[in-house]
Structure formats: C-alpha cells, structure tokens
Design an enzyme around this catalytic site. Structure first.
Site, PDB file in Angstrom:
ATOM      1  N   GLU A 136      -5.687  -5.295   9.101  1.00 22.86           N
ATOM      2  CA  GLU A 136      -6.021  -4.737  10.422  1.00 22.86           C
ATOM      3  C   GLU A 136      -6.749  -5.715  11.319  1.00 22.86           C
ATOM      4  OE1 GLU A 136      -6.291  -2.948   7.769  1.00 22.86           O
ATOM      5  OE2 GLU A 136      -5.125  -1.154   8.193  1.00 22.86           O
ATOM      6  N   HIS A 152     -10.550   9.420   5.456  1.00 24.42           N
ATOM      7  CA  HIS A 152      -9.436   9.666   6.360  1.00 24.42           C
ATOM      8  C   HIS A 152      -9.790  10.683   7.431  1.00 24.42           C
ATOM      9  CE1 HIS A 152      -7.016   7.707   3.251  1.00 24.42           C
ATOM     10  NE2 HIS A 152      -6.124   7.525   4.184  1.00 24.42           N
TER      11      HIS A 152
END
Lengths: 402, 430
Positions: free
Chosen positions: A137, A206
C-alpha cells in the site's frame, strides 16, 4: 437538495460479507423479516420537497413495494442502480472523458474489485489503466502520487480503508504536503477511495474509521458518500478536483439502490446535503449513520418531533454554511457518527460549531459516537459499539427537553 | 547485464556476524572500509584504483579500469572528449563550491534547520544526471542540493530556497530537504528516507503510461531515484524494486552507498551489505560501481539509461562513495575513523577527474582554473541574490496548501473561504 426517505430501516440489514457477488445480497437484520417484500429497498432522493409526506404516520420502518410511488419505475426518469454500480458509473464516465484517469489498487483489475466497483473496467481499458498492484500500500500510493505529479490522475483503491494505514506515510507526507512544499509547482490530483466503517462482524482491523486519523493532514479533502446519487457525484467531483481527495465509502452501503439521473451531474465536494428539513433539532451525520438517523427520525416524527437531518458529506472541510444555517434555525445540535469518541469527526465538528455558532445554541452539543473500543467480533458487542437508532431517539428527546 | 543473474543467485550468504572481522567469507568478498574494523593495509597499496569487488555482476567497472590503465600510456581509447570532460568538471565543481558555501552560510546564520551536504559524492550526481534530458525526472532525498543543481536548477534558486526567501525554487516553503522544480523535473527532496522511491516509480509509471496508453510513442523519459545505504534496508525500497521490475518501469535506482546512515555503519545495519545483489533477487540487473570515479559512474549510467529508454526495465546501481562532511551540519561526525576519511579524501572525484584530463592532455590546467573561478562567481552571485531577495510575506502562508483553494471549504457566511479577502492576506480563519 431536500430528500425524502421512504424507507431507511433496512440499512442495517444490508450485508457486507457477501461483497464478492453482487447479485446475491441478503438481509441479515435481526428484526423480523416478515414485512420485507424483497431483497432491495428503495431510497428516493429526488430533490422535491413533499411536505405532506413528512407528517404522515409511518408504521413500517421498511418500505414495501405497495406503498412506494417509486414502484412505477418505467415512467420515471433516470435509471436505478446500486451504490457500487453508481461508483463504477462515475468512474467509467470520468475514464472515458479523460485518458489520464487511471485506477490502481489490489484486485481492481482482473478481479473487478473486491466490492465490484471496478468490475469490467480492466477488459475495457487495459491492464495498465486499471492496474492490479502487489500488496504494497505505501508504495503504490506513493506511486500514484508520483504519477499524479507527472501528469496522470490516478485513483487509488484501498481494498479496505484500514489497509491505508500502511500508506499513511505517503498520504500524510506526500499527498497532503507536496503541493505546498514544492511551492505550488506540483499538483497531486489523486483520489484515494475505499470501503471503511463497521461492517457485519468483520473484526476490529476491518472495521476502522480512518477519517479520524486523516482529518488533521493539511492539504487533503475528505468526503463520505452515502447514497448512490452522491456516490457517483462525489466520485466524479473528486476525480475532477485538482486537490487530493479521500473518498470514504462504507462496506454496508454498497448495495443501496436508488434511481439516479441519466444526465451527467456532479456533487459539490465541499457542500453538505440536506436530507430532511426540520425545525426542532439539527442532526448532523454522514455515511452509514445517516440511515440510523433516518430510522430514528421516523420514530421521532411519530412522537411529534421535527428533526432536521443533514448529511455533512464533506468531512474536511466542513460546510459551515449549511450547518450554521441549520443551527441558527433549530438551536440544538446532535452529531451522530461512526467514528470513535476520541478525536473523531464528531469531536472536530463539535469544536467547529462551538467556535462559530456558540451564541445560537440553546443546549450543549451532543455527539453520539462509537465506543472507544476495537470493534469486537461478537455480533452483540458490535451492536453496542456503534450508535443505534434508539440511542438517537433518546438523545433527541433529552436535548429537546432542555 | 542480465547475464549476471545466475552468478548472483548462487552466492552464499555469510553466516551472521555483527562485526565482520571474524568472518573470513565476508572479509574476502567485502572490501568495504567501514570503521568498525581496521583498514586493511593491502587496500591502500593498490594502484590508486578502487577496491575491486569480487562480484561477477560488475562488468563495467573492470572494463573501464582496463581502459583507464591503457589510456594513460597511449592516447586513443579516451573515455571522454574534452567537451564532455569540461561539462563534468564544471558540474562537480559547482556542487562542491555550492555545498562549501552552504556550510559557510549556515554557520553565519543565514540558513537553518537540517542541512545535509554532498561533498565527496559529486561523481554520482554528475555522472548520472548529466546523462539525462530535461524531461527526465530525478527524485532524491534530503541530500538533494547537488542533484537539483546537476539537473539544471539555477544555483540562485537553490540558495534562495535555503535562505528561506520567496525567490527560492519552492518559494521558501520547502527548504534544504525539499528541492522541487517542475521546469527541470526535480521531484524532490524528501525528508523521510525511502519516501521518494515510490514517487520515482510513479514518475516512471507515467512515462510508460504515456507510451502505452496515451500512445505517445516517442515518450522514453526515464526517472532516477537517488537514495542511500540506509534506505536499502527500508520496505519501500524493496516494494518498489518489485513493482519496477514487474512492470518494467523506466527507472534507475541509484544507491549512494557512503557507508554511513548518520552514525550507523552500513555493516552494522545490513545482513548482506552488498546492495547491488538485491537487484537480481527482483529480476533486474544489479551493478556496483566506484562512486568516486565519475567516468566509471558515467559509463554505468549510460548503459542503465539506455536500458530504461529501450523499455527493458529498471536497473539497480550501487555506487560506493563517501561523504567528506558529517551527515548534516549539525552532526559532529565523531564516529567515523579519521583514517577512513583520509583514505577517501585521496579519492576525491574532482581531483581524480582533473588528473585524468590533464594527464591525457584533454585540457590545460588554466582552463580548469578558469572554470573554478567562474563557478566561484556563480556561487557568490547566488548568495548575493539570496541575501537581497525578500522573505515570504504573510499572504503566502495559505497559498499552495491546495491546488484548488476551494478545498478550504465554505465559511459560515456562505462564501468559499478562499474568496474572503483576508485569505489572500494570509490571516483568514481556515
């Protein structure tokens, strides 16, 4: 920008866990299923004010096809689609319009995006324009920034917003700052988007709300979409903006269905959206909590309250004009958000309103946020973590008593 | 260079040793002169040439060395023409003189903060950047003054930036560690190490995108990313090596291995100190070159740039070099062995080039002196310009935060904040 919601109760029932198959979206609400007539619900935000409807006693929290005027779909203008399709439509239109627009992220290409936002784009535009990146990322966000500095207009997808914590270095140091530290020489027209928020028992990592972490970064704008209409509009606006924009989507909202116009439109990045005008209290919210608020609004209306609901949409900067006008009218503010209590968007908004509109307030600002806990896996605990409509109703009642 | 892959894959990694003295396999293949162990006497007696690496990847430096030894005896086979030599010399002298002036100005209180000087490493900047066109991009670290100068940013713009004046290349908003130039395609200047490498990968990606998606068939712009030995242990480095090789990005990764990351010796920080070997692990050539010799660096650079322009992908080049000064002007530089510093001082790239050019009758000494004088004047003029330039005023504070200042949002009165007259004064409430 007035919108009238026919049925918003089903918002909680939307599933996120089955995000990979867009055709199958099932409801897992803990309420009774008997009233539900199908697996979709209709949201109308057609911009027309219909004051008659507001006073009507609504017994169902969920719209049934029978009582919805939107049932006669054929004669109405526009087309119906789901929120993730709206995002894709906006993305596709912008990619058609400007060949420099490209997408980068994990599984955006051949897989079509883990929430199907980029489905079909890679075959259409090629593997370079819809780039499947390795799981790095920080580096691919930095790469997007470098590409933006040299002329492209990349859109970075975080498969889950939480993963962008790994890209924090690039987002904070480069994305936000380079326009300034280069003395204005380089623009960084990136869009960073992805699903975040608390889903359906996805576990702590998450279920993060990164808007609270990113909000201090100077030089970026943050927006949160909540309906198919504003999702497409904000996506297009973000892509066209010369500033770096972070677009927050919500895992549970991807399957919202709405009728949106056929003609091209853009939502303003800096403006808030008036969801329901009212007189008694201003409720400020964004993203998924909008639906909890509207569900609570049903109850409140039945009890005789008249809440004004504003979806702030622009998390950074705040639209203090719309918010201010509302505060000046109602004199009471309730903020309902999904961020944690500490340092969330609500905390900033409370400060901003206190600073600017203190004289107009008849009561202290109340901010309902999620608990300061890592989101638990267990369903019951997860429910306690986020704000529920009943709490909103109680808070409004308390505020209006003062 | 691609033929070297197989050799590297079979190199055994030495067993772990915190100080490599005891480890025979490391010592024999590892001619680094880090101060953690004593200088080996035999290294000083080599013919003024650099320590040879035992690696088979390096083709060029050996070839170049052979060329050099031949050419000192007979004239053909010169590595450069006079013109090229003068360009190289002038650029290196500019870098050196500029950095020396920075030190002076810093101690006189004209510039502040962290200033990292490049003395000793000029061969890398000159050798590589002089192979680039204006449209090619350079990405650097905080030690970026000389990269900017080599790329063509005027000395006065860099000096003004260091003084924090509004005429600086970044309007005084960047400072020593953030040199940017759109005109010359210098993409920074980054304070955190490794942060610029992905940006460089992005610039290379744009070049590839332009060629393949936008169909600008003649777009062969390359990007060079400069960074140090410390960065070669950072995740962003490895992630970008992977992506660059995967997509065959036109990028050159230049490791300026000066053996020290502030006070951390490269040998103490790295399990396998031979950084160039990390290239083949990702599928690109890894080259080691003597970074104190601008001619060798230039040869390697030409090959790497040509490779990238052809579309063959990235190259990892490790330049063994040395910084004569401390890490920054605030670094007392007490940790490095004076003998090590003395050794590298004898390998000063500027002296080496001068010697080469004079011995090969490319120039007269007077011409070189003239260049030095000219550069002194350029640097003096840059200082005068910077001194005379105005400091940024309040109204500059809020400009450039956003490319589109609507990003400051809508004020309570309904207008955009950027429309507020106080905004241009820099006093608006945002």
């Amino acid at each position: 920008m007035a919108s009238i919601f026919q049925a918003v109760g089903a918002a909680r029932a939307l599933s996120s866990s089955n995000s990979f198959d867009s055709k199958k979206f099932y409801l897992t609400s803990r309420e009774s299923v008997s009233e539900r007539k199908g697996s979709i619900f209709v949201v109308r935000s057609d911009g027309r004010m219909n004051s008659g409807r507001v006073d009507k006693l609504v017994t169902n929290a969920v719209a049934t096809k029978a009582d919805s005027a939107a049932a006669s779909t054929a004669s109405k203008p526009g087309h119906e689609l789901l929120l993730f399709e709206a995002l894709r439509e906006g993305l596709e239109e912008e990619m058609d319009r400007d060949p420099r627009v490209c997408v980068m992220g994990e599984d955006v290409g051949h897989y079509g995006g883990s929430y199907k936002v980029t489905k079909g784009l890679a075959p259409k535009y090629g593997d370079l324009r819809v780039l499947d990146t390795p799981i790095a990322e920080n580096s691919f966000t930095g790469m997007a920034i470098g590409a933006a500095m040299t002329g492209l207009r990349p859109i970075v997808e975080g498969m889950n917003m939480g993963f962008l914590l790994l890209a924090f270095n690039q987002i904070s140091n480069n994305c936000g700052m380079l326009h300034y530290t280069s003395g204005g020489q380089f623009t960084i027209p990136v869009v960073i988007r992805g699903p975040g928020g608390v889903g359906r028992q996805l576990g702590a990592e998450h279920s993060q709300r990164l808007e609270s972490y990113f909000q201090s970064i100077p030089g970026i704008q943050m927006v949160a979409c909540s309906t198919p209409y504003n999702a497409k509009g904000l996506m297009k606006a973000a892509i066209r903006s010369e500033n770096p924009v972070i677009l927050f989507e919500h895992v549970l909202l991807y399957n919202l269905k709405e009728r949106i116009p056929d003609e091209e439109y853009i939502c303003n990045l800096e403006e808030a959206e008036m969801v329901r005008p009212g007189e008694h209290i201003t409720i400020l919210t964004y993203s998924r909590m909008r639906y909890h608020v509207m569900q609570a609004a049903k109850t409140l209306v039945n009890k005789g309250y008249d809440p004004e609901v504003i979806d702030i949409r622009s998390l950074k900067p705040f639209d203090l004009h719309t918010i201010g006008n509302s505060v000046k009218k109602t004199h009471r503010v309730l903020i309902v958000e999904e961020c944690m209590r500490t340092g969330g968007i609500g905390a900033s908004l409370t400060a901003a309103i206190s600073e600017n509109f203190h004289d107009y307030l008849d009561a202290p600002i109340v901010c309902l946020s999620s608990q300061d806990v890592p989101t638990p896996y267990a369903g019951t605990l997860e429910e306690f973590t986020i704000v529920q409509p009943a709490q909103i109703v109680t808070a409004v009642e308390q505020l209006c008593q003062q | 260079m691609s033929s070297a892959f197989s050799a590297i894959n079979t190199v055994q990694r030495p067993p772990h040793a915190s100080v490599s003295q005891e480890n025979p396999s490391v010592r024999s293949s590892l001619p680094f002169l880090g101060s953690t162990h004593k200088l080996r006497p035999n290294s000083l007696h080599k013919n003024g040439a650099s320590i040879r690496r035992q690696s088979s990847i390096v083709a060029v430096s050996d070839v170049v060395k052979q060329k050099k030894t031949k050419s000192s005896s007979s004239l053909p086979n010169l590595l450069i023409t006079k013109q090229e030599g003068l360009v190289l010399y002038e650029d290196m002298i500019l870098g050196r003189a500029f950095e020396d002036m920075c030190a002076q100005m810093y101690y006189r209180g004209k510039m502040f903060g962290f200033v990292h000087l490049y003395n000793g490493q000029e061969a890398v900047s000159t050798g590589f950047i002089k192979q680039l066109k204006k449209e090619d991009c350079v990405v650097s670290t905080y030690r970026d003054h000389v990269h900017a100068l080599s790329k063509g940013v005027p000395a006065r713009a860099v000096m003004s930036e260091l003084f924090g004046k509004t005429t600086g290349c970044c309007r005084g908003q960047g400072g020593s560690m953030h040199m940017f130039s759109r005109e010359h395609n210098v993409l920074g200047g980054f304070a955190f190490i490794g942060e610029g490498i992905p940006v460089a990968a992005g610039a290379a990606f744009t070049s590839k995108y332009k060629r393949e998606v936008l169909k600008e068939a003649d777009c062969d712009h390359v990007t060079m990313a400069f960074f140090g030995d410390g960065t070669a242990n950072n995740g962003q480095f490895f992630e970008c090596l992977n992506m660059a090789a995967l997509w065959k990005l036109p990028i050159i990764f230049v490791v300026e291995n000066n053996l020290w990351a502030i006070g951390m010796s490269h040998l103490r920080a790295t399990s396998d100190p031979q950084i160039y070997k990390k290239g083949p692990a990702f599928g690109m050539p890894g080259v080691h070159v003597d970074g104190m010799d601008v001619l060798k660096v230039r040869e390697v650079a030409q090959e790497a740039v040509a490779r990238a322009r052809r579309g063959d992908g990235p190259t990892l080049v490790e330049c063994e070099t040395y910084r004569f000064r401390g890490h920054s002007l605030a670094d007392p530089d007490e940790l490095r062995d004076p003998a090590e510093k003395a050794h590298y001082a004898t390998r000063d790239p500027i002296t080496a080039l001068k010697k080469y050019m004079i011995e090969n009758n490319l120039v007269e000494e007077a011409e070189l002196k003239a260049i030095e004088k000219k550069i002194d004047e350029v640097v003096e003029e840059a200082v005068e310009f910077a001194e005379a330039s105005p400091v940024p005023v309040r109204s500059q504070l809020l400009e450039n935060v956003f490319a589109d200042p609507k990003g400051f949002g809508i004020a309570p009165d309904g207008r955009y904040r950027c429309e507020d007259p106080k905004f241009t004064e820099g006093t608006a409430h945002v």
